[in-house]
Write an enzyme that holds these catalytic residues in place. Structure first.
Site, PDB file in Angstrom:
ATOM      1  N   ARG A 184     -49.084 -23.662 -21.778  1.00 58.34           N
ATOM      2  CA  ARG A 184     -49.289 -22.714 -20.538  1.00 58.34           C
ATOM      3  C   ARG A 184     -49.158 -23.533 -19.289  1.00 58.34           C
ATOM      4  O   ARG A 184     -49.850 -24.738 -19.371  1.00 58.34           O
ATOM      5  CB  ARG A 184     -50.677 -21.988 -20.593  1.00 58.34           C
TER       6      ARG A 184
ATOM      7  N   GLU B 205     -44.815 -17.938 -12.710  1.00 60.37           N
ATOM      8  CA  GLU B 205     -43.469 -17.740 -13.275  1.00 60.37           C
ATOM      9  C   GLU B 205     -43.173 -16.181 -12.838  1.00 60.37           C
ATOM     10  O   GLU B 205     -43.949 -15.491 -12.781  1.00 60.37           O
ATOM     11  CB  GLU B 205     -43.696 -17.721 -14.754  1.00 60.37           C
TER      12      GLU B 205
ATOM     13  N   HIS C 266     -39.350 -20.915 -19.586  1.00 57.06           N
ATOM     14  CA  HIS C 266     -40.344 -20.352 -20.790  1.00 57.06           C
ATOM     15  C   HIS C 266     -39.540 -19.690 -21.924  1.00 57.06           C
ATOM     16  O   HIS C 266     -39.627 -18.520 -22.254  1.00 57.06           O
ATOM     17  CB  HIS C 266     -41.292 -19.130 -20.056  1.00 57.06           C
TER      18      HIS C 266
END
Length: 327
Positions: free
Chosen positions: A238, A267, A286
């Site tokens: 993360r 994000e 991601h």
């Protein structure tokens, strides 16, 4: 009366068809846009089940809107986007999708490590921009992976899978975890180290712990100062675990060599983010679990979890009672 499920992102047709056979399903149809908060708050009011993504912030305020909600099924391993306490207080089961993405995420983690170490992205850009002239002995030289020392922060499923890949490259493996795992040390041939020692000794530092507020910016200015100048940081966990401003400074000041990042604090990452300006940072949007098979397995597990709960059965992978941190 048929129970209703709200799905916060468009999912593959077979998954929706399975859900629709038992429930009334309503879905946010935009594939590349997060459901607006006001829409989510409205839809959750009457829903019996919610199938959501990591990008959906299911906080106390949103949960307070729910009148009939029995289950929040998160299509992700992490669940820091959900207020677990608020859900538990209302008797709402929270589930996630661990296990099915372990090997795929480990693949991506090692791919980032290799790409950063061997300057693959830089070399590709070098060629495509027409800079490749005569061959030079030290041109675009990177770091060896075989026989190097890798330090892994965390020792969950993905970390164990990463260890197996590292062992294929004859790497020395150090790990740091909140709880020392003597059985795993013997089984996997790995060494426990406190965090400072791991940072000092590792050629590659890979972060693989779930995010919790107490771990916010666990890797920052002081930690980068401990690392080797040739060290490479890889984060597929993360974004909030790393102080991105401190990482930028460490890279600019040559405190560490490079970084491979699949996750960011914000994000999608803003295009003017300082880290995107550095050639020695490999950045990805991601995609740790982004293989076709794995994403289908994740969606299927999320659907099974919500189905089980609404049918009065135990969920396959509940998270309400899990421990707060694995470090």
């Amino acid at each position: 009366m048929t129970a209703s499920i709200y799905v916060t992102r468009k999912l593959p047709d077979p998954i929706i068809q399975k859900l629709s056979a038992h429930f009334h399903v309503k879905m946010w149809e935009e594939e590349d846009a997060v459901v607006p908060r006001e829409v989510l708050s409205k839809e959750i009011e009457e829903a019996d089940g919610l199938l959501c993504l990591l990008t959906d912030q299911i906080d106390r305020e949103v949960i307070s809107k729910a009148k009939n909600l029995k289950v929040i099924s998160n299509l992700a391993v992490g669940y820091n986007n959900i207020d677990i306490d608020a859900a538990s207080q209302k008797g709402i089961v929270v589930t996630n999708t661990p296990g099915v993405l372990t090997e795929t995420t480990a693949d991506l983690t090692f791919a980032l490590l290799m790409t950063a170490a061997r300057r693959v992205t830089e070399a590709s850009d070098f060629l495509r921009s027409g800079q490749w002239g005569a061959w030079s002995p030290m041109q675009l030289t990177g770091q060896d992976i075989y026989g190097a020392t890798i330090g892994i922060i965390g020792l969950g499923r993905i970390a164990e899978a990463l260890v197996r890949r590292a062992k294929g490259f004859d790497m020395r493996v150090l790990y740091h975890n909140r709880t020392r795992k003597l059985d795993k040390e013997k089984e996997l041939d790995i060494e426990y180290a406190d965090l400072q020692s791991l940072l000092k000794e590792s050629d590659f530092v890979c972060i693989l712990v779930p995010y919790h507020p107490e771990l916010h910016h666990m890797i920052g200015k002081n930690e980068f100062a401990l690392m080797k100048k040739e060290a490479i940081l890889v984060n597929t966990a993360r974004g909030g675990l790393v102080d991105e401003a401190a990482l930028f400074d460490a890279l600019k000041q040559n405190q560490i060599l490079a970084a491979g990042l699949d996750v960011f604090e914000e994000e999608p990452v803003p295009l003017d983010h300082p880290l995107l300006t550095l050639p020695n940072v490999v950045t990805l949007p991601h995609i740790g679990s982004a293989s076709v098979n794995t994403r289908l397995k994740m969606a299927s597990l999320a659907a099974e979890n919500v189905t089980n709960v609404l049918h009065g059965k135990e969920p396959i992978t509940p998270v309400n009672k899990k421990e707060k941190s694995s470090i």
